[in-house]
Scaffold this motif. Structure first.
Motif, PDB file in Angstrom:
ATOM      1  N   GLU A   1     -10.763  56.016 -69.714  1.00 37.26           N
ATOM      2  CA  GLU A   1     -11.829  56.455 -70.611  1.00 37.26           C
ATOM      3  C   GLU A   1     -13.020  57.059 -69.857  1.00 37.26           C
ATOM      4  OE1 GLU A   1     -12.738  52.915 -72.787  1.00 37.26           O
ATOM      5  OE2 GLU A   1     -10.842  52.964 -73.877  1.00 37.26           O
ATOM      6  N   TRP A   2     -12.959  57.077 -68.520  1.00 35.46           N
ATOM      7  CA  TRP A   2     -14.061  57.609 -67.730  1.00 35.46           C
ATOM      8  C   TRP A   2     -14.248  59.098 -67.994  1.00 35.46           C
ATOM      9  CZ3 TRP A   2     -13.485  55.535 -62.037  1.00 35.46           C
ATOM     10  CH2 TRP A   2     -13.726  54.147 -62.020  1.00 35.46           C
ATOM     11  N   THR A   3     -15.497  59.518 -67.988  1.00 34.49           N
ATOM     12  CA  THR A   3     -15.844  60.935 -68.066  1.00 34.49           C
ATOM     13  C   THR A   3     -15.824  61.517 -66.654  1.00 34.49           C
ATOM     14  OG1 THR A   3     -18.193  60.509 -67.744  1.00 34.49           O
ATOM     15  CG2 THR A   3     -17.361  60.488 -70.048  1.00 34.49           C
ATOM     16  N   LYS A   4     -16.024  62.818 -66.562  1.00 36.64           N
ATOM     17  CA  LYS A   4     -16.129  63.454 -65.230  1.00 36.64           C
ATOM     18  C   LYS A   4     -17.300  62.849 -64.464  1.00 36.64           C
ATOM     19  CE  LYS A   4     -16.163  67.282 -67.342  1.00 36.64           C
ATOM     20  NZ  LYS A   4     -16.235  68.596 -67.911  1.00 36.64           N
ATOM     21  N   GLU A   5     -18.399  62.555 -65.162  1.00 35.63           N
ATOM     22  CA  GLU A   5     -19.572  61.955 -64.515  1.00 35.63           C
ATOM     23  C   GLU A   5     -19.257  60.549 -63.999  1.00 35.63           C
ATOM     24  OE1 GLU A   5     -23.284  61.369 -62.873  1.00 35.63           O
ATOM     25  OE2 GLU A   5     -22.362  63.252 -63.526  1.00 35.63           O
ATOM     26  N   ASP A   6     -18.507  59.764 -64.764  1.00 38.75           N
ATOM     27  CA  ASP A   6     -18.101  58.431 -64.311  1.00 38.75           C
ATOM     28  C   ASP A   6     -17.261  58.528 -63.039  1.00 38.75           C
ATOM     29  OD1 ASP A   6     -19.316  57.121 -66.526  1.00 38.75           O
ATOM     30  OD2 ASP A   6     -17.490  57.342 -67.731  1.00 38.75           O
ATOM     31  N   VAL A   7     -16.338  59.479 -63.014  1.00 42.21           N
ATOM     32  CA  VAL A   7     -15.486  59.677 -61.834  1.00 42.21           C
ATOM     33  C   VAL A   7     -16.356  60.069 -60.641  1.00 42.21           C
ATOM     34  CG1 VAL A   7     -13.668  61.111 -60.800  1.00 42.21           C
ATOM     35  CG2 VAL A   7     -13.405  60.234 -63.138  1.00 42.21           C
ATOM     36  N   PHE A   8     -17.303  60.967 -60.864  1.00 45.17           N
ATOM     37  CA  PHE A   8     -18.208  61.391 -59.795  1.00 45.17           C
ATOM     38  C   PHE A   8     -18.981  60.194 -59.240  1.00 45.17           C
ATOM     39  CE2 PHE A   8     -22.594  62.787 -58.753  1.00 45.17           C
ATOM     40  CZ  PHE A   8     -22.310  63.477 -57.584  1.00 45.17           C
ATOM     41  N   GLN A   9     -19.539  59.365 -60.125  1.00 44.93           N
ATOM     42  CA  GLN A   9     -20.321  58.195 -59.690  1.00 44.93           C
ATOM     43  C   GLN A   9     -19.442  57.227 -58.895  1.00 44.93           C
ATOM     44  OE1 GLN A   9     -23.603  57.885 -59.862  1.00 44.93           O
ATOM     45  NE2 GLN A   9     -23.700  59.848 -60.932  1.00 44.93           N
ATOM     46  N   TRP A  10     -18.208  57.036 -59.346  1.00 48.71           N
ATOM     47  CA  TRP A  10     -17.269  56.165 -58.635  1.00 48.71           C
ATOM     48  C   TRP A  10     -16.955  56.742 -57.251  1.00 48.71           C
ATOM     49  CZ3 TRP A  10     -12.282  57.858 -57.319  1.00 48.71           C
ATOM     50  CH2 TRP A  10     -11.453  56.894 -56.742  1.00 48.71           C
ATOM     51  N   ALA A  11     -16.626  58.025 -57.205  1.00 51.62           N
ATOM     52  CA  ALA A  11     -16.214  58.657 -55.950  1.00 51.62           C
ATOM     53  C   ALA A  11     -17.333  58.685 -54.923  1.00 51.62           C
ATOM     54  CB  ALA A  11     -15.705  60.072 -56.216  1.00 51.62           C
TER      55      ALA A  11
ATOM     56  N   ARG B   1     -19.497  56.570 -54.367  1.00 50.05           N
ATOM     57  CA  ARG B   1     -19.656  55.254 -53.730  1.00 50.05           C
ATOM     58  C   ARG B   1     -18.677  55.088 -52.576  1.00 50.05           C
ATOM     59  NH1 ARG B   1     -18.848  52.294 -58.829  1.00 50.05           N
ATOM     60  NH2 ARG B   1     -20.236  53.460 -60.132  1.00 50.05           N
ATOM     61  N   LEU B   2     -17.627  55.921 -52.578  1.00 46.10           N
ATOM     62  CA  LEU B   2     -16.578  55.806 -51.566  1.00 46.10           C
ATOM     63  C   LEU B   2     -16.657  56.883 -50.497  1.00 46.10           C
ATOM     64  CD1 LEU B   2     -13.619  55.145 -54.025  1.00 46.10           C
ATOM     65  CD2 LEU B   2     -14.696  53.466 -52.532  1.00 46.10           C
ATOM     66  N   VAL B   3     -17.062  58.079 -50.896  1.00 41.70           N
ATOM     67  CA  VAL B   3     -17.082  59.217 -49.972  1.00 41.70           C
ATOM     68  C   VAL B   3     -18.410  59.952 -50.101  1.00 41.70           C
ATOM     69  CG1 VAL B   3     -14.559  59.488 -50.042  1.00 41.70           C
ATOM     70  CG2 VAL B   3     -15.969  60.760 -51.655  1.00 41.70           C
ATOM     71  N   ASP B   4     -18.620  60.928 -49.233  1.00 37.34           N
ATOM     72  CA  ASP B   4     -19.847  61.722 -49.304  1.00 37.34           C
ATOM     73  C   ASP B   4     -19.981  62.382 -50.666  1.00 37.34           C
ATOM     74  OD1 ASP B   4     -20.361  61.148 -46.649  1.00 37.34           O
ATOM     75  OD2 ASP B   4     -19.517  63.028 -45.908  1.00 37.34           O
ATOM     76  N   GLU B   5     -21.225  62.587 -51.085  1.00 36.69           N
ATOM     77  CA  GLU B   5     -21.478  63.214 -52.382  1.00 36.69           C
ATOM     78  C   GLU B   5     -20.839  64.599 -52.464  1.00 36.69           C
ATOM     79  OE1 GLU B   5     -25.236  64.344 -55.251  1.00 36.69           O
ATOM     80  OE2 GLU B   5     -25.454  62.720 -53.822  1.00 36.69           O
TER      81      GLU B   5
END
Length: 112
Positions: free
Chosen positions: A25-35, A37-41
């Motif tokens: 159910e994640w949006t593109k923004e949710d995926v961005f926020q998750w990613a 936290r793991l890798v460079d912006e």
């Protein structure tokens, strides 16, 4: 005594708290926020450019992340984390399908 939320309360929490949403159910923004936290912006932003939402995220492999332009190291990290998300999402979906049993929920939480 163990106080357990009702099914309706749990469903409401899932709907109202972004961090509690199922991955699909994640949006593109949710995926961005998750990613990010793991890798460079900069690497996380590549997922936004490719319009990756939660459903798409769950299909990606290290090679898929690399095709998005993400370097091998971060791509591997993202892919391995996606595998964990898949497992967690499957478990969460199965739990939400079952009637809430306070003892079973307590045991699940304590053991994980």
């Amino acid at each position: 005594p163990i106080i357990t939320p009702t099914r309706e309360q749990m469903e409401k929490r899932v709907d109202t708290e972004p961090q509690m949403k199922l991955v699909q159910e994640w949006t593109k923004e949710d995926v961005f926020q998750w990613a990010k936290r793991l890798v460079d912006e900069e690497e996380a932003q590549k997922l936004v450019l490719q319009k990756v939402d939660g459903r798409a995220l769950l299909t990606l492999t290290a090679e898929s992340f690399e095709r998005c332009g993400i370097l091998v190291g971060p791509a591997s990290l993202l892919a391995n984390t996606v595998l964990t998300l898949k497992r967690t999402t499957t478990e969460a979906t199965e739990i939400l399908k079952k009637p809430i049993d306070g003892e079973a929920l307590y045991t699940y939480i304590v053991k994980t």
